[in-house]
Design an enzyme around this catalytic site. Structure first.
Site, mmCIF file in Angstrom:
data_model
loop_
_atom_site.group_PDB
_atom_site.id
_atom_site.type_symbol
_atom_site.label_atom_id
_atom_site.label_comp_id
_atom_site.label_asym_id
_atom_site.label_seq_id
_atom_site.Cartn_x
_atom_site.Cartn_y
_atom_site.Cartn_z
ATOM 1 N N ASP A 29 0.863 -1.186 0.000
ATOM 2 C CA ASP A 29 0.000 0.000 0.000
ATOM 3 C C ASP A 29 0.893 1.227 0.000
ATOM 4 O O ASP A 29 1.852 1.312 0.775
ATOM 5 C CB ASP A 29 -0.922 -0.021 1.234
ATOM 6 C CG ASP A 29 -2.042 0.996 1.125
ATOM 7 O OD1 ASP A 29 -1.756 2.192 0.862
ATOM 8 O OD2 ASP A 29 -3.201 0.624 1.305
ATOM 9 N N ILE A 30 0.584 2.174 -0.856
ATOM 10 C CA ILE A 30 1.429 3.365 -1.020
ATOM 11 C C ILE A 30 1.282 4.327 0.174
ATOM 12 O O ILE A 30 2.130 5.190 0.394
ATOM 13 C CB ILE A 30 1.121 4.071 -2.375
ATOM 14 C CG1 ILE A 30 2.327 4.818 -2.888
ATOM 15 C CG2 ILE A 30 -0.112 4.936 -2.303
ATOM 16 C CD1 ILE A 30 3.456 3.962 -3.347
ATOM 17 N N GLU A 88 -12.699 3.732 -1.515
ATOM 18 C CA GLU A 88 -11.846 4.558 -2.380
ATOM 19 C C GLU A 88 -11.624 3.933 -3.757
ATOM 20 O O GLU A 88 -11.690 4.617 -4.773
ATOM 21 C CB GLU A 88 -10.493 4.763 -1.674
ATOM 22 C CG GLU A 88 -9.590 5.780 -2.319
ATOM 23 C CD GLU A 88 -8.186 5.760 -1.708
ATOM 24 O OE1 GLU A 88 -7.227 5.802 -2.472
ATOM 25 O OE2 GLU A 88 -8.081 5.695 -0.466
ATOM 26 N N HIS A 93 -10.305 -5.640 -2.457
ATOM 27 C CA HIS A 93 -8.945 -5.782 -1.942
ATOM 28 C C HIS A 93 -8.963 -6.066 -0.450
ATOM 29 O O HIS A 93 -9.857 -5.628 0.269
ATOM 30 C CB HIS A 93 -8.101 -4.543 -2.241
ATOM 31 C CG HIS A 93 -8.705 -3.250 -1.787
ATOM 32 N ND1 HIS A 93 -9.722 -2.609 -2.464
ATOM 33 C CD2 HIS A 93 -8.434 -2.466 -0.712
ATOM 34 C CE1 HIS A 93 -10.031 -1.482 -1.841
ATOM 35 N NE2 HIS A 93 -9.275 -1.384 -0.765
ATOM 36 N N HIS A 95 -6.582 -5.623 2.938
ATOM 37 C CA HIS A 95 -5.395 -5.030 3.551
ATOM 38 C C HIS A 95 -4.792 -6.055 4.511
ATOM 39 O O HIS A 95 -5.514 -6.612 5.351
ATOM 40 C CB HIS A 95 -5.769 -3.805 4.399
ATOM 41 C CG HIS A 95 -6.296 -2.629 3.645
ATOM 42 N ND1 HIS A 95 -5.531 -1.518 3.361
ATOM 43 C CD2 HIS A 95 -7.529 -2.367 3.141
ATOM 44 C CE1 HIS A 95 -6.268 -0.623 2.713
ATOM 45 N NE2 HIS A 95 -7.484 -1.116 2.570
HETATM 46 P P1 5GP Z 1 -9.729 1.655 0.590
HETATM 47 O O1 5GP Z 1 -10.651 1.507 -0.597
HETATM 48 O O2 5GP Z 1 -9.350 0.331 1.170
HETATM 49 O O3 5GP Z 1 -10.190 2.641 1.578
HETATM 50 O O4 5GP Z 1 -8.379 2.322 0.061
HETATM 51 C C1 5GP Z 1 -7.612 1.801 -0.953
HETATM 52 C C2 5GP Z 1 -6.170 1.658 -0.535
HETATM 53 O O5 5GP Z 1 -5.410 1.602 -1.733
HETATM 54 C C3 5GP Z 1 -5.620 2.822 0.301
HETATM 55 O O6 5GP Z 1 -5.016 2.302 1.462
HETATM 56 C C4 5GP Z 1 -4.613 3.487 -0.622
HETATM 57 O O7 5GP Z 1 -3.466 3.943 0.057
HETATM 58 C C5 5GP Z 1 -4.265 2.388 -1.591
HETATM 59 N N1 5GP Z 1 -3.958 2.896 -2.905
HETATM 60 C C6 5GP Z 1 -4.730 3.727 -3.651
HETATM 61 N N2 5GP Z 1 -4.125 3.996 -4.815
HETATM 62 C C7 5GP Z 1 -2.953 3.308 -4.817
HETATM 63 C C8 5GP Z 1 -1.903 3.181 -5.775
HETATM 64 O O8 5GP Z 1 -1.904 3.757 -6.847
HETATM 65 N N3 5GP Z 1 -0.865 2.375 -5.420
HETATM 66 C C9 5GP Z 1 -0.825 1.711 -4.237
HETATM 67 N N4 5GP Z 1 0.234 0.934 -3.989
HETATM 68 N N5 5GP Z 1 -1.797 1.803 -3.320
HETATM 69 C C10 5GP Z 1 -2.858 2.599 -3.610
#
Ligand code: 5GP
Length: 128
Positions: A29-30, A88, A93, A95
């Site tokens: 995760d970035i 987001e 996915h 974590h």
């Molecule tokens: P969520 O939908 O689980 O809230 O967030 C998506 C996760 O994907 C976040 O933790 C965010 O940091 C990660 N994320 C979003 N865009 C990218 C990306 O382009 N590269 C990486 N490695 N992680 C990403």
């Protein structure tokens, strides 16, 4: 339009890859909560995790288990948290987050700022 994670899987967007097989892809995760914070995604692009077919869903957990073992060995954490949340990115996915206390999995906490070199080093160790 392909999700950002599909673009990562296809190599259109770079990532720090941790593991890959025919059906799944794992990468750092970035915006990590901790060093080793990894995302596991199915190559099949489906938004909501429970819309995945049973085989893909169960296989994703077995794939995540192998990645989690690497995270645990690398970080020495007590357990690896398995978290599905957030809206987001519309691509299912999981974590995987190294955890020594519940506070380590608080998504409101400030994220780590790691250098590209450190990300690469962590990904290398996890993919060994
Ligand atoms: P969520 O939908 O689980 O809230 O967030 C998506 C996760 O994907 C976040 O933790 C965010 O940091 C990660 N994320 C979003 N865009 C990218 C990306 O382009 N590269 C990486 N490695 N992680 C990403």
């Amino acid at each position: 339009m392909a999700s950002i994670f599909s673009k990562i899987i296809d190599g259109e967007i770079p990532s720090y890859k941790v593991a890959e097989d025919e059906n799944y892809y794992a990468f750092l995760d970035i915006n990590p909560l901790a060093e080793g914070h990894t995302l596991v995604v199915p190559k099949k692009e489906v938004d909501y995790i429970f819309d995945l077919d049973d085989k893909t869903l169960s296989g994703m957990m077995v794939f995540a288990k192998k990645v989690a073992a690497k995270i645990k060995a690398m970080t020495g954490c007590k357990k690896v948290a398995v978290v599905v949340l957030g809206l987001e990115v519309a691509h299912a996915h999981i974590h995987l987050i190294p955890m020594n206390s519940e506070a380590d999995v608080d998504f409101h906490r400030e994220k780590l700022q790691l250098t590209p070199e450190r990300f690469a080093e962590i990904a290398r160790k996890l993919s060994e």
